[in-house]
Design an enzyme around this catalytic site. Structure first.
Site, short mmCIF file in Angstrom:
data_model
loop_
_atom_site.label_atom_id
_atom_site.label_comp_id
_atom_site.label_asym_id
_atom_site.label_seq_id
_atom_site.Cartn_x
_atom_site.Cartn_y
_atom_site.Cartn_z
N ASN A 250 50.80 -3.47 -16.28
CA ASN A 250 50.45 -4.77 -16.87
C ASN A 250 49.00 -5.06 -16.51
O ASN A 250 48.69 -5.41 -15.38
CB ASN A 250 51.38 -5.85 -16.31
CG ASN A 250 50.98 -7.24 -16.76
OD1 ASN A 250 50.21 -7.41 -17.72
ND2 ASN A 250 51.51 -8.25 -16.09
N TRP A 251 48.12 -4.89 -17.51
CA TRP A 251 46.69 -5.07 -17.24
C TRP A 251 46.32 -6.53 -17.02
O TRP A 251 45.21 -6.82 -16.55
CB TRP A 251 45.87 -4.53 -18.41
CG TRP A 251 45.84 -3.04 -18.54
CD1 TRP A 251 46.54 -2.13 -17.80
CD2 TRP A 251 45.05 -2.29 -19.47
NE1 TRP A 251 46.24 -0.86 -18.20
CE2 TRP A 251 45.33 -0.93 -19.24
CE3 TRP A 251 44.15 -2.64 -20.47
CZ2 TRP A 251 44.73 0.09 -19.98
CZ3 TRP A 251 43.57 -1.63 -21.22
CH2 TRP A 251 43.84 -0.28 -20.97
N GLU B 57 53.72 -15.45 -14.28
CA GLU B 57 52.50 -16.20 -14.60
C GLU B 57 52.67 -17.01 -15.87
O GLU B 57 52.10 -18.11 -16.00
CB GLU B 57 51.33 -15.23 -14.71
CG GLU B 57 50.94 -14.65 -13.35
CD GLU B 57 50.21 -13.32 -13.42
OE1 GLU B 57 49.96 -12.75 -12.35
OE2 GLU B 57 49.88 -12.85 -14.54
N GLU C 108 60.75 -9.46 -10.27
CA GLU C 108 59.42 -9.61 -9.67
C GLU C 108 59.41 -10.86 -8.80
O GLU C 108 59.24 -11.97 -9.28
CB GLU C 108 58.34 -9.69 -10.76
CG GLU C 108 58.68 -10.57 -11.96
CD GLU C 108 57.44 -11.05 -12.67
OE1 GLU C 108 56.45 -10.33 -12.70
OE2 GLU C 108 57.48 -12.19 -13.19
N GLY D 151 50.55 -9.83 -6.55
CA GLY D 151 49.13 -9.99 -6.28
C GLY D 151 48.80 -10.48 -4.89
O GLY D 151 47.66 -10.82 -4.59
N SER E 245 53.33 -6.08 -6.12
CA SER E 245 52.44 -5.32 -5.23
C SER E 245 52.88 -3.88 -5.06
O SER E 245 52.83 -3.32 -3.95
CB SER E 245 52.31 -6.02 -3.87
OG SER E 245 51.68 -7.29 -4.01
N GLY F 257 51.00 -4.23 -11.60
CA GLY F 257 49.87 -5.08 -11.92
C GLY F 257 48.54 -4.41 -11.62
O GLY F 257 48.12 -3.48 -12.30
N GLY F 258 47.87 -4.86 -10.57
CA GLY F 258 46.52 -4.41 -10.27
C GLY F 258 46.36 -2.91 -10.14
O GLY F 258 45.35 -2.34 -10.54
#
Length: 257
Positions: free
Chosen positions: A9-10, A97, A167, A173, A212, A233-234
């Protein structure tokens, strides 16, 4: 055997040159994977670039959100049919989010999942609790409510075409990750809810873990019996990190399902 997945997920990151380099590197690296499906969910403006870059590749692609409406006067929204035209296979719905920052409720998330399925794509339906909810001991109440909203709208048979993702909001994050025991407990609980509604749904529905996930912890997380991969994610923005995670999903240690 349940499908294994590693989905990047960018979020709101990317640029044309950065995307091209990332997509080229990851697509080349996942060619040899056989058990896991790997995908990237990119911002809407980059769908055309992603479709072109990944044509003929084993790396699938998708979007991070969708409207629950098929068409109409909904300025700024994007329909499932539009996403399908760009070759999307997956669409994330109900990410924390979206729930926390943009006010999406359980009913809206369920309707978005329904729209994605109706368009012939796979919704990745996110559920999870905040830190305050976990510390208050209501994790199962929160997750149960979120899952029930989807089951009530779609039914178990239709949901067999979907993917769920647990999640924990407190781990997204933040660098904090649910312990294997915490992740297994919630995944087992979700499977129990699915099974109560529709026979073997609890056995066949893929449930991902998101929160994470990194190259350093992916193998341990994916070895958990009820975890079928990750929503990343990141780490999905760093080619070698994401490649390592995809490889971990392709060969989770110590189990076959």
């Amino acid at each position: 055997m349940r499908q294994r997945l590693a989905v990047g997920n960018w979020k709101m990151h990317g640029s044309l040159p950065e995307n091209q380099a990332l997509l080229d590197t990851v697509a080349a690296a996942v060619t040899g994977l056989h058990k896991a499906t790997c995908a990237v969910c990119v911002p809407f403006p980059y769908l055309a670039q992603t479709q072109s870059a990944l044509a003929g590749s084993k790396l699938a692609w998708g979007a991070q959100n969708v409207s629950q409406y098929s068409k109409g006067a909904f300025t700024g929204e994007v329909s499932a049919g539009m996403l399908r035209e760009f070759g999307c296979r997956y669409v994330i719905v109900g990410h924390s989010e979206r729930r926390q920052l943009f006010g999406e409720d359980d009913r809206t998330v369920a309707l978005k999942a329904k729209a994605v399925l109706a368009a012939g794509m796979v919704p990745i339906i996110c559920v999870g609790e905040t830190l305050a909810e976990r510390e208050s001991g209501v994790t199962e109440d929160v997750v149960g409510r979120q899952v029930a909203a989807v089951l009530d709208e779609l039914g178990g048979e239709v949901l067999k075409g979907a993917v769920l993702a647990y999640e924990p909001v407190w781990a997204i994050g933040t660098g904090r990750t649910a312990t294997p025991e915490q992740a297994q407990a919630v995944h087992t609980y979700i499977r129990g809810l699915l099974a109560k509604r529709d026979g073997n749904l609890g056995d066949v529905a893929p449930i991902l873990y998101g929160g994470s996930v990194k190259a350093a912890n992916a193998a341990e997380l994916f070895a958990i019996p009820d975890v079928d991969g990750g929503l990343i994610g990141g780490a999905s923005l760093v080619a070698q990190e994401f490649i390592a995670i995809c490889k971990a999903a392709d060969a989770p240690a110590g189990r076959e399902r």
